[in-house]
Design an enzyme around this catalytic site. Structure first.
Site, PDB file in Angstrom:
ATOM      1  N   LEU A  15       0.723  -1.225   0.120  1.00  0.00           N
ATOM      2  CA  LEU A  15       0.079   0.140   0.015  1.00  0.00           C
ATOM      3  C   LEU A  15       0.942   1.276  -0.011  1.00  0.00           C
ATOM      4  CD1 LEU A  15      -2.754   1.453   0.315  1.00  0.00           C
ATOM      5  CD2 LEU A  15      -2.523   1.235   2.940  1.00  0.00           C
ATOM      6  N   TYR A 143      -1.601  -9.966  15.082  1.00  0.00           N
ATOM      7  CA  TYR A 143      -1.782  -8.797  14.163  1.00  0.00           C
ATOM      8  C   TYR A 143      -3.313  -8.154  14.445  1.00  0.00           C
ATOM      9  CZ  TYR A 143      -2.922  -6.393   9.637  1.00  0.00           C
ATOM     10  OH  TYR A 143      -3.175  -5.762   8.784  1.00  0.00           O
TER      11      TYR A 143
HETATM   12  N1  SER Z   1      -4.419  -8.230   4.513  1.00  0.00           N
HETATM   13  C1  SER Z   1      -4.130  -8.538   5.772  1.00  0.00           C
HETATM   14  C2  SER Z   1      -3.315  -9.682   5.893  1.00  0.00           C
HETATM   15  O1  SER Z   1      -3.881 -10.709   5.436  1.00  0.00           O
HETATM   16  C3  SER Z   1      -5.144  -8.247   6.876  1.00  0.00           C
HETATM   17  O2  SER Z   1      -5.221  -6.868   6.954  1.00  0.00           O
HETATM   18  O3  SER Z   1      -2.770  -9.963   7.042  1.00  0.00           O
END
Ligand code: SER
Length: 319
Positions: A15, A143
């Protein structure tokens, strides 16, 4: 009003590199400093760049003061799959770096901060279809835990100190210009590279695993739309649900086959399947649509066509 000067942290990621270019087009290259822990590569070499480790709080403060920074986009983080390999480090990196940025925003009086949350902030008992803005959040990955805690820190800094911090809960983001960075949704990036290189792909998720997804162009647009919106329109100060499409690996494969008829897919789910199964299948983003006018542009077919054409025309992305 001071001249807008932006520091983007984590510019080397999927990103980050595209958002840097979006910010260049609004504010000009001189007013955007991209940064990452690695040296600048590719297009990032064309603009201002600082190699910098976000865990160095003093360096962050120094960079902001030296360059009269007024806004920070803080994208550096370990993603879901990588985070599970070293949970303690994922917690430290994702949380402490956010707190450094929020402290800097408060103490040095920055105008705005952007920080991404994710569908990973939801969990197994969250309603899976059209997941509401306000609902149960019980993330199972480290996460996801950092995203949920981070959302609450953002709201805390907004309420307590008036820091104008804004955030989106991204679905899986799909782009072709930078290799993916350790996420569970990244099969939907990898599959296009393998479709062109090898005409086949072994998927680490099962065929019918539906997840919310978004093309990178839409993700950049959503981020810039939110950051450009007048502050009074930004009503959610944890993080906005944001959606575009929802699909499963079998659907991506059949869409690719329309363009590459001899493409084939096989399935070998690994530890990432449990992560995907704990996340929503689709997202209700009506708050974002209502509050600041979010609208997506790309669906699966348009995105697939665009990615395959671009990868064929610009083979440097395949290298
Ligand atoms: N795209 C991310 C991931 O798969 C999720 O925010 O870790």
């Amino acid at each position: 009003m001071k001249q807008t000067k932006i520091l983007l942290i984590g510019a080397g990621g999927q990103l980050g590199s595209e958002l840097t270019q979006g910010l260049w087009s609004i504010y000009g290259k001189d007013n955007v400093i991209a940064s990452d822990i690695k040296e600048a590569t590719g297009i990032l070499q064309e603009g201002r760049y600082e190699k910098f480790d976000v865990m160095q709080r003093d360096k962050l403060f120094e960079l902001i003061k030296k360059n009269d920074i007024t806004q920070i986009y803080h994208l550096a983080a370990l993603l879901s799959a990588t985070g599970e390999k070293d949970p303690r480090w994922a917690w430290k990196l994702n949380m402490e770096s956010l707190l450094f940025v929020l402290e800097a925003a408060h103490e040095l009086k920055l105008y705005k901060v952007y920080w991404p949350s994710s569908i990973a902030a939801f969990g197994p008992t969250t309603p899976k279809t059209n997941t509401p803005q306000d609902t149960i959040m019980d993330p199972t990955t480290v996460y996801g835990i950092t995203k949920l805690a981070g959302e609450l820190w953002c709201e805390y800094y907004f309420r307590r100190y008036g820091v104008d911090v804004r955030s989106l809960r991204y679905p899986g983001l799909i782009g072709y210009k930078t290799p993916p960075g350790g996420g569970t949704t990244d099969y939907a990036v990898d599959i296009y590279f393998k479709a062109i290189r090898e005409k086949k792909y072994e998927c680490f998720l099962a065929a019918d695993t539906y997840l919310p997804m978004m093309y990178m162009d839409d993700a950049v647009k959503a981020t810039l739309d939110l950051m450009e919106a007048p502050a009074e329109k930004v009503k959610v100060r944890t993080s906005y649900n944001i959606g575009a499409m929802s699909f499963c690996p079998a659907q991506v494969a059949s869409t690719i086959k329309k363009f590459i008829p001899d493409f084939s897919i096989s399935y070998k789910p690994d530890f990432r399947q449990a992560i995907a199964d704990s996340w929503p299948k689709s997202i209700d983003d009506s708050a974002a649509r209502h509050d600041w006018g979010w609208q997506h542009q790309f669906g699966l077919e348009e995105m697939t066509k665009d990615i395959l054409e671009n990868l064929q025309q610009h083979p440097q992305y395949l290298a």
